[in-house]
Design a protein around this motif. Structure first.
Motif, PDB file in Angstrom:
ATOM      1  N   CYS A 111       0.858  -1.182   0.000  1.00 63.80           N
ATOM      2  CA  CYS A 111       0.000   0.000   0.000  1.00 63.80           C
ATOM      3  C   CYS A 111       0.890   1.226   0.000  1.00 63.80           C
ATOM      4  CB  CYS A 111      -0.934   0.002   1.207  1.00 63.80           C
ATOM      5  SG  CYS A 111      -0.151  -0.297   2.776  1.00 63.80           S
ATOM      6  N   PHE A 112       0.689   2.086  -0.987  1.00 63.82           N
ATOM      7  CA  PHE A 112       1.447   3.304  -1.061  1.00 63.82           C
ATOM      8  C   PHE A 112       0.484   4.456  -0.920  1.00 63.82           C
ATOM      9  CE2 PHE A 112       3.867   0.474  -3.636  1.00 63.82           C
ATOM     10  CZ  PHE A 112       3.045   0.030  -4.636  1.00 63.82           C
ATOM     11  N   VAL A 113       0.646   5.223   0.089  1.00 67.34           N
ATOM     12  CA  VAL A 113      -0.097   6.460   0.208  1.00 67.34           C
ATOM     13  C   VAL A 113      -1.524   6.280  -0.300  1.00 67.34           C
ATOM     14  CG1 VAL A 113       0.026   8.922  -0.089  1.00 67.34           C
ATOM     15  CG2 VAL A 113       2.065   7.541  -0.443  1.00 67.34           C
ATOM     16  N   ALA A 114      -2.316   5.600   0.483  1.00 67.48           N
ATOM     17  CA  ALA A 114      -3.724   5.337   0.163  1.00 67.48           C
ATOM     18  C   ALA A 114      -3.902   4.495  -1.089  1.00 67.48           C
ATOM     19  CB  ALA A 114      -4.513   6.645   0.032  1.00 67.48           C
ATOM     20  N   ALA A 115      -2.941   3.618  -1.353  1.00 69.75           N
ATOM     21  CA  ALA A 115      -3.024   2.646  -2.446  1.00 69.75           C
ATOM     22  C   ALA A 115      -3.315   3.282  -3.791  1.00 69.75           C
ATOM     23  CB  ALA A 115      -4.083   1.583  -2.136  1.00 69.75           C
ATOM     24  N   ALA A 116      -2.809   4.487  -4.003  1.00 73.00           N
ATOM     25  CA  ALA A 116      -3.152   5.223  -5.217  1.00 73.00           C
ATOM     26  C   ALA A 116      -2.637   4.534  -6.462  1.00 73.00           C
ATOM     27  CB  ALA A 116      -2.578   6.638  -5.142  1.00 73.00           C
ATOM     28  N   ILE A 117      -1.450   3.965  -6.387  1.00 77.80           N
ATOM     29  CA  ILE A 117      -0.864   3.399  -7.585  1.00 77.80           C
ATOM     30  C   ILE A 117      -1.605   2.138  -8.007  1.00 77.80           C
ATOM     31  CG2 ILE A 117       1.226   2.325  -8.526  1.00 77.80           C
ATOM     32  CD1 ILE A 117       2.805   4.264  -6.759  1.00 77.80           C
ATOM     33  N   ALA A 118      -1.998   1.319  -7.015  1.00 71.78           N
ATOM     34  CA  ALA A 118      -2.598   0.022  -7.321  1.00 71.78           C
ATOM     35  C   ALA A 118      -3.840   0.161  -8.190  1.00 71.78           C
ATOM     36  CB  ALA A 118      -2.947  -0.708  -6.035  1.00 71.78           C
ATOM     37  N   GLY A 119      -4.607   1.226  -8.018  1.00 75.26           N
ATOM     38  CA  GLY A 119      -5.818   1.370  -8.807  1.00 75.26           C
ATOM     39  C   GLY A 119      -5.767   2.527  -9.782  1.00 75.26           C
ATOM     40  N   GLY A 120      -4.619   3.149  -9.920  1.00 77.63           N
ATOM     41  CA  GLY A 120      -4.506   4.336 -10.746  1.00 77.63           C
ATOM     42  C   GLY A 120      -4.031   4.051 -12.147  1.00 77.63           C
ATOM     43  N   PRO A 121      -3.707   5.102 -12.911  1.00 77.72           N
ATOM     44  CA  PRO A 121      -3.335   4.939 -14.311  1.00 77.72           C
ATOM     45  C   PRO A 121      -2.019   4.205 -14.496  1.00 77.72           C
ATOM     46  CG  PRO A 121      -3.018   7.211 -13.587  1.00 77.72           C
ATOM     47  CD  PRO A 121      -3.756   6.503 -12.508  1.00 77.72           C
ATOM     48  N   LEU A 122      -1.188   4.083 -13.434  1.00 80.79           N
ATOM     49  CA  LEU A 122       0.085   3.389 -13.570  1.00 80.79           C
ATOM     50  C   LEU A 122      -0.030   1.895 -13.284  1.00 80.79           C
ATOM     51  CD1 LEU A 122       2.414   5.984 -11.813  1.00 80.79           C
ATOM     52  CD2 LEU A 122       2.126   5.621 -14.258  1.00 80.79           C
ATOM     53  N   ALA A 123      -1.239   1.426 -12.998  1.00 77.61           N
ATOM     54  CA  ALA A 123      -1.398   0.039 -12.581  1.00 77.61           C
ATOM     55  C   ALA A 123      -0.892  -0.941 -13.632  1.00 77.61           C
ATOM     56  CB  ALA A 123      -2.863  -0.244 -12.262  1.00 77.61           C
ATOM     57  N   HIS A 124      -0.930  -0.546 -14.917  1.00 79.95           N
ATOM     58  CA  HIS A 124      -0.531  -1.460 -15.984  1.00 79.95           C
ATOM     59  C   HIS A 124       0.823  -1.067 -16.590  1.00 79.95           C
ATOM     60  CE1 HIS A 124      -4.481  -3.215 -15.653  1.00 79.95           C
ATOM     61  NE2 HIS A 124      -5.034  -2.032 -15.809  1.00 79.95           N
ATOM     62  N   ALA A 125       1.534  -0.156 -15.935  1.00 78.77           N
ATOM     63  CA  ALA A 125       2.861   0.203 -16.421  1.00 78.77           C
ATOM     64  C   ALA A 125       3.767  -1.016 -16.355  1.00 78.77           C
ATOM     65  CB  ALA A 125       3.436   1.343 -15.593  1.00 78.77           C
ATOM     66  N   GLU A 126       4.717  -1.127 -17.325  1.00 77.27           N
ATOM     67  CA  GLU A 126       5.578  -2.301 -17.396  1.00 77.27           C
ATOM     68  C   GLU A 126       6.508  -2.372 -16.196  1.00 77.27           C
ATOM     69  OE1 GLU A 126       8.364  -3.851 -20.850  1.00 77.27           O
ATOM     70  OE2 GLU A 126       6.332  -3.360 -21.529  1.00 77.27           O
ATOM     71  N   SER A 127       7.192  -1.267 -15.883  1.00 82.95           N
ATOM     72  CA  SER A 127       8.095  -1.218 -14.729  1.00 82.95           C
ATOM     73  C   SER A 127       7.874   0.079 -13.971  1.00 82.95           C
ATOM     74  CB  SER A 127       9.555  -1.307 -15.165  1.00 82.95           C
ATOM     75  OG  SER A 127       9.829  -2.544 -15.755  1.00 82.95           O
ATOM     76  N   ILE A 128       7.850  -0.022 -12.649  1.00 91.67           N
ATOM     77  CA  ILE A 128       7.695   1.150 -11.786  1.00 91.67           C
ATOM     78  C   ILE A 128       8.776   1.081 -10.726  1.00 91.67           C
ATOM     79  CG2 ILE A 128       6.189   2.357 -10.151  1.00 91.67           C
ATOM     80  CD1 ILE A 128       3.800   1.044 -11.568  1.00 91.67           C
ATOM     81  N   VAL A 129       9.398   2.214 -10.446  1.00 88.97           N
ATOM     82  CA  VAL A 129      10.365   2.293  -9.356  1.00 88.97           C
ATOM     83  C   VAL A 129       9.858   3.314  -8.344  1.00 88.97           C
ATOM     84  CG1 VAL A 129      12.724   2.827  -8.658  1.00 88.97           C
ATOM     85  CG2 VAL A 129      12.299   1.686 -10.850  1.00 88.97           C
ATOM     86  N   LEU A 130       9.621   2.851  -7.121  1.00 87.69           N
ATOM     87  CA  LEU A 130       9.251   3.739  -6.032  1.00 87.69           C
ATOM     88  C   LEU A 130      10.545   4.126  -5.324  1.00 87.69           C
ATOM     89  CD1 LEU A 130       6.212   1.710  -4.666  1.00 87.69           C
ATOM     90  CD2 LEU A 130       6.258   3.435  -6.465  1.00 87.69           C
ATOM     91  N   GLN A 131      10.842   5.402  -5.348  1.00 84.68           N
ATOM     92  CA  GLN A 131      12.175   5.872  -4.949  1.00 84.68           C
ATOM     93  C   GLN A 131      12.143   6.573  -3.594  1.00 84.68           C
ATOM     94  OE1 GLN A 131      14.224   8.847  -7.592  1.00 84.68           O
ATOM     95  NE2 GLN A 131      15.340   7.021  -8.257  1.00 84.68           N
ATOM     96  N   ASP A 132      13.177   6.299  -2.784  1.00 84.26           N
ATOM     97  CA  ASP A 132      13.407   6.989  -1.509  1.00 84.26           C
ATOM     98  C   ASP A 132      12.212   6.851  -0.564  1.00 84.26           C
ATOM     99  OD1 ASP A 132      14.841   8.403   0.366  1.00 84.26           O
ATOM    100  OD2 ASP A 132      14.193  10.361  -0.369  1.00 84.26           O
ATOM    101  N   VAL A 133      11.790   5.618  -0.324  1.00 90.49           N
ATOM    102  CA  VAL A 133      10.626   5.335   0.518  1.00 90.49           C
ATOM    103  C   VAL A 133      11.058   4.478   1.706  1.00 90.49           C
ATOM    104  CG1 VAL A 133      10.019   3.292  -0.839  1.00 90.49           C
ATOM    105  CG2 VAL A 133       8.261   4.419   0.487  1.00 90.49           C
ATOM    106  N   ARG A 134      10.429   4.680   2.859  1.00 89.51           N
ATOM    107  CA  ARG A 134      10.656   3.769   3.982  1.00 89.51           C
ATOM    108  C   ARG A 134       9.876   2.484   3.720  1.00 89.51           C
ATOM    109  NH1 ARG A 134       8.639   6.559   7.963  1.00 89.51           N
ATOM    110  NH2 ARG A 134      10.552   7.183   9.027  1.00 89.51           N
ATOM    111  N   VAL A 135      10.533   1.323   3.918  1.00 89.47           N
ATOM    112  CA  VAL A 135       9.900   0.033   3.662  1.00 89.47           C
ATOM    113  C   VAL A 135       9.791  -0.751   4.968  1.00 89.47           C
ATOM    114  CG1 VAL A 135      10.121  -2.198   2.507  1.00 89.47           C
ATOM    115  CG2 VAL A 135      10.704  -0.101   1.276  1.00 89.47           C
ATOM    116  N   ILE A 136       8.546  -1.139   5.301  1.00 93.22           N
ATOM    117  CA  ILE A 136       8.302  -2.096   6.381  1.00 93.22           C
ATOM    118  C   ILE A 136       7.904  -3.387   5.693  1.00 93.22           C
ATOM    119  CG2 ILE A 136       6.881  -2.638   8.385  1.00 93.22           C
ATOM    120  CD1 ILE A 136       6.509   0.387   8.782  1.00 93.22           C
ATOM    121  N   ASP A 137       8.787  -4.405   5.764  1.00 93.07           N
ATOM    122  CA  ASP A 137       8.545  -5.593   4.952  1.00 93.07           C
ATOM    123  C   ASP A 137       7.727  -6.674   5.652  1.00 93.07           C
ATOM    124  OD1 ASP A 137      10.323  -6.831   6.680  1.00 93.07           O
ATOM    125  OD2 ASP A 137      11.976  -6.908   5.238  1.00 93.07           O
ATOM    126  N   GLY A 138       7.411  -6.498   6.935  1.00 95.45           N
ATOM    127  CA  GLY A 138       6.583  -7.472   7.630  1.00 95.45           C
ATOM    128  C   GLY A 138       7.324  -8.689   8.132  1.00 95.45           C
TER     129      GLY A 138
END
Length: 316
Positions: free
Chosen positions: A9-36
């Motif tokens: 989930c990124f900032v209210a899951a915007a990417i998952a349902g947004g126009p970038l959902a079908h982009a071939e490659s996406i890089v999320l840069q300079d983010v804090r990651v909690i991997d579980g």
């Protein structure tokens, strides 16, 4: 983080349902990651997503950016695996009311979209799940509708003059109320034909607010017949004594924490030995009063824009 498919989930899951959902490659840069995985967060990380899979996570500058990738800077944001709500009743609440009449397709879908916006990607709905759940669930499993995925417990089982209380507007068709073990077994077999993910039973008297509790011979019949049909059973409980007996009788999930006494060592040992899941629902009681004053709602800037008009009106 392992390079496996995982909901993020990124900032209210915007990417998952947004126009970038079908982009071939996406890089999320300079983010804090909690991997579980239980370790500390990874600060200033880059996440590489190819199609629907996360293929790399590492400190910024140490990840190769694929040619032509869409790069999104998320400095100051946090990414984490999709959250799971293990005990919900989808559609039951609308505004300030909680009633079986609220369980409509539109209300369920509205709530699933809001869950997803808050980063909850999977919801278990524990009972009162008839139509429109049967139509919605396969489509949500396939990702054909927006919102969090759902796993349902079909109607669920209570008792006459017991939980779930009819005073909440719970319709007869939304819950089974067997009076004999034979009725209970027949109702479980009927439920199994609809292929639910699990079965729910309401055992306690809701802290003395309803006259009847479920007789152990009824819930033992439900548990045994459910297991015969390869279904697990979750129990709504309140009392330590009920929890102990249910665990001994084969329950799979305690769908609330024990709330009348401290949990003792014998129950913990029995649960561990039998692999029983425990859903503490720690925030449940607070939800009944946390927004009872307008000032509380006004201060909750993150939540208030996302509430329904009926909820906002109730606290003014």
């Amino acid at each position: 983080m392992n390079t496996h498919s995982v909901a993020v989930c990124f900032v209210a899951a915007a990417i998952a349902g947004g126009p970038l959902a079908h982009a071939e490659s996406i890089v999320l840069q300079d983010v804090r990651v909690i991997d579980g995985n239980g370790g500390p967060p990874i600060e200033h990380a880059d996440i590489v997503i190819n199609g629907d899979r996360i293929t790399a996570v590492n400190v910024s500058g140490q990840v190769a950016v694929p040619t032509g990738a869409t790069v999104i800077n998320l400095s100051g944001k946090t990414a984490l695996p999709g959250l799971i709500s293990d005990h919900s009743h989808l559609g039951l609440v609308d505004g300030a009311s909680a009633t079986g009449h609220n369980v409509t397709r539109a209300n369920i879908l509205r709530q699933l979209r809001q869950y997803e916006a808050f980063g909850v990607t999977t919801v278990t709905s524990l009972g009162l799940n008839l139509q429109p759940f049967y139509d919605l669930q396969p489509k949500l499993h396939l990702g054909a509708l927006p919102g969090a995925d759902i796993f349902g417990a079909d109607r669920g089982f209570g008792v006459d003059m017991g939980a779930p209380p009819a005073a909440m507007g719970i319709l007869d068709k939304q819950v089974y109320r067997p009076s004999t073990p034979e009725e209970a077994r027949l109702m479980v077999r009927e439920t199994a034909q609809r292929h639910p993910d699990l079965i729910k039973i309401w055992v306690d008297d809701m802290h003395g607010t309803v006259p009847n509790k479920m007789n152990p011979i009824i819930y033992k019949a439900v548990i045994d017949e459910a297991h015969a049909n390869h279904l697990r059973v979750a129990a709504h409980i309140y009392y330590l004594d009920d929890a102990a007996r249910l665990v001994n009788d084969g329950i799979d999930i305690l769908a609330h924490g024990v709330r009348d006494k401290p949990v003792d060592t014998s129950l913990i040992k029995a649960m561990k030995a039998r692999g029983v899941w425990y859903i503490p629902t720690l925030g449940l009681d607070e939800t009944f009063f946390c927004f009872c004053r307008a000032s509380d709602m006004d201060a909750a800037a993150f939540f208030s824009p996302r509430t329904t008009a009926g909820t906002r009106g109730a606290v003014r």
